[in-house]
Design a protein around this motif. Sequence first.
Motif, mmCIF file in Angstrom:
data_model
loop_
_atom_site.group_PDB
_atom_site.id
_atom_site.type_symbol
_atom_site.label_atom_id
_atom_site.label_comp_id
_atom_site.label_asym_id
_atom_site.label_seq_id
_atom_site.Cartn_x
_atom_site.Cartn_y
_atom_site.Cartn_z
ATOM 1 N N THR A 52 0.822 -1.214 0.000
ATOM 2 C CA THR A 52 0.000 0.000 0.000
ATOM 3 C C THR A 52 0.853 1.259 0.000
ATOM 4 O OG1 THR A 52 -0.117 -0.106 2.421
ATOM 5 C CG2 THR A 52 -1.915 -1.133 1.179
ATOM 6 N N ASP A 53 2.090 1.123 0.440
ATOM 7 C CA ASP A 53 2.993 2.278 0.481
ATOM 8 C C ASP A 53 3.699 2.402 -0.862
ATOM 9 O OD1 ASP A 53 4.791 4.285 1.008
ATOM 10 O OD2 ASP A 53 5.543 3.420 2.880
ATOM 11 N N MET A 54 3.398 3.479 -1.604
ATOM 12 C CA MET A 54 3.960 3.660 -2.951
ATOM 13 C C MET A 54 5.114 4.662 -2.974
ATOM 14 S SD MET A 54 2.030 1.548 -4.428
ATOM 15 C CE MET A 54 0.443 0.743 -4.137
ATOM 16 N N GLN A 55 5.586 5.097 -1.814
ATOM 17 C CA GLN A 55 6.680 6.057 -1.768
ATOM 18 C C GLN A 55 7.960 5.442 -2.332
ATOM 19 O OE1 GLN A 55 6.309 9.245 -0.755
ATOM 20 N NE2 GLN A 55 4.116 8.811 -0.453
ATOM 21 N N ASN A 56 8.771 6.292 -2.972
ATOM 22 C CA ASN A 56 10.031 5.812 -3.543
ATOM 23 C C ASN A 56 10.923 5.180 -2.489
ATOM 24 O OD1 ASN A 56 9.376 6.591 -6.150
ATOM 25 N ND2 ASN A 56 10.297 8.622 -5.945
ATOM 26 N N SER A 57 10.903 5.769 -1.283
ATOM 27 C CA SER A 57 11.740 5.235 -0.204
ATOM 28 C C SER A 57 11.301 3.818 0.159
ATOM 29 C CB SER A 57 11.662 6.135 1.029
ATOM 30 O OG SER A 57 10.312 6.272 1.468
ATOM 31 N N SER A 58 9.979 3.571 0.113
ATOM 32 C CA SER A 58 9.464 2.245 0.416
ATOM 33 C C SER A 58 9.872 1.239 -0.658
ATOM 34 C CB SER A 58 7.939 2.293 0.530
ATOM 35 O OG SER A 58 7.405 1.003 0.720
ATOM 36 N N LEU A 59 9.843 1.679 -1.912
ATOM 37 C CA LEU A 59 10.243 0.796 -3.015
ATOM 38 C C LEU A 59 11.723 0.443 -2.903
ATOM 39 C CD1 LEU A 59 8.367 2.454 -6.033
ATOM 40 C CD2 LEU A 59 7.659 0.507 -4.637
ATOM 41 N N ARG A 60 12.546 1.415 -2.528
ATOM 42 C CA ARG A 60 13.979 1.144 -2.357
ATOM 43 C C ARG A 60 14.198 0.129 -1.243
ATOM 44 N NH1 ARG A 60 14.538 6.776 -3.362
ATOM 45 N NH2 ARG A 60 14.526 7.195 -1.113
ATOM 46 N N THR A 61 13.430 0.287 -0.149
ATOM 47 C CA THR A 61 13.563 -0.639 0.969
ATOM 48 C C THR A 61 13.194 -2.060 0.554
ATOM 49 O OG1 THR A 61 13.055 1.108 2.578
ATOM 50 C CG2 THR A 61 12.791 -1.165 3.314
#
Length: 207
Positions: free
Chosen positions: A12-21
Motif C-alpha cells: 500500500t505504500d507507494m513512496q520511492n523510499s518504500s520501493l527502495r527498501t
Amino acid sequence: MTTHSITAETRTDMQNSSLRTLRQNGRIPAVVYGLDTESISLHVDAKEMLKVARTGRTEMFNLKLAGSKDLSVIIKDFQKKNGQLSHVDFLQISANKPLRVRIPIDYQGVAKGSLLGGVVQHLEQDIEVEGLPADLPTSIEVDISHLDMGDKLGANEVKLPKGITLISSGEELLLASVTAPRSVIEGDAEAEATEEAAAPAQTEEKE
C-alpha cells in the motif's frame, strides 16, 4: 506445460523510499492487471521471480496472494536497473481463453549460404502468435540451415506448434535473409560500371 508458482504480498505504500527498501530486502515491486479484478500492487521475492522469468515470459504460472484465490498470470512486462529486475507487470489470464503474445525466435542451424561467404541477417527477434496459455511455447524454433545466398525466410514459412496461430503478417514479415558480402556486391557494381563504360567505345570502333 509445467505450471510454476510464486508467492506475492500486497503493498500500500507507494513512496520511492518504500520501493527502495523492498528492493534492498530482496523484494521486487509488481502490479497484476486482471480480467475480473482491478489492478493490484504487490511485491514478490526476487529469487523466486528470477526462476520464473528464466522459464520464458509467455509461460503461465500461479500467483499466490494471501487472502485471495490463486491467480493464473503471465509476465506482461518488466523493467531492469543496473542489470537487475526492478519492477514486474503481471497479466491475469484465463486457461480457456486464447492469448495473443510475442514469442522469442530461436534460430537453429547454419545457413547454407553462409558457408559460401554470405552474411546471415536475423531481421526479427520475435513474432506475434495466438493460442491457449497452456499451448504457448517459451520460444519458437526457426531452422535457417536451408537458406542459400540471396534467400529470404518469411514468417509464413515457420512451422508452429500445434494449437498456435500466426498473427504476424505472413509473407510480408521477413525473419531472416542471406546476402552477399559487401565486397562481392561492390565488386559486381564495379564490373558492371566497367562494362557499361566499354560498350560505347566498342560501338564506335565498329562504325
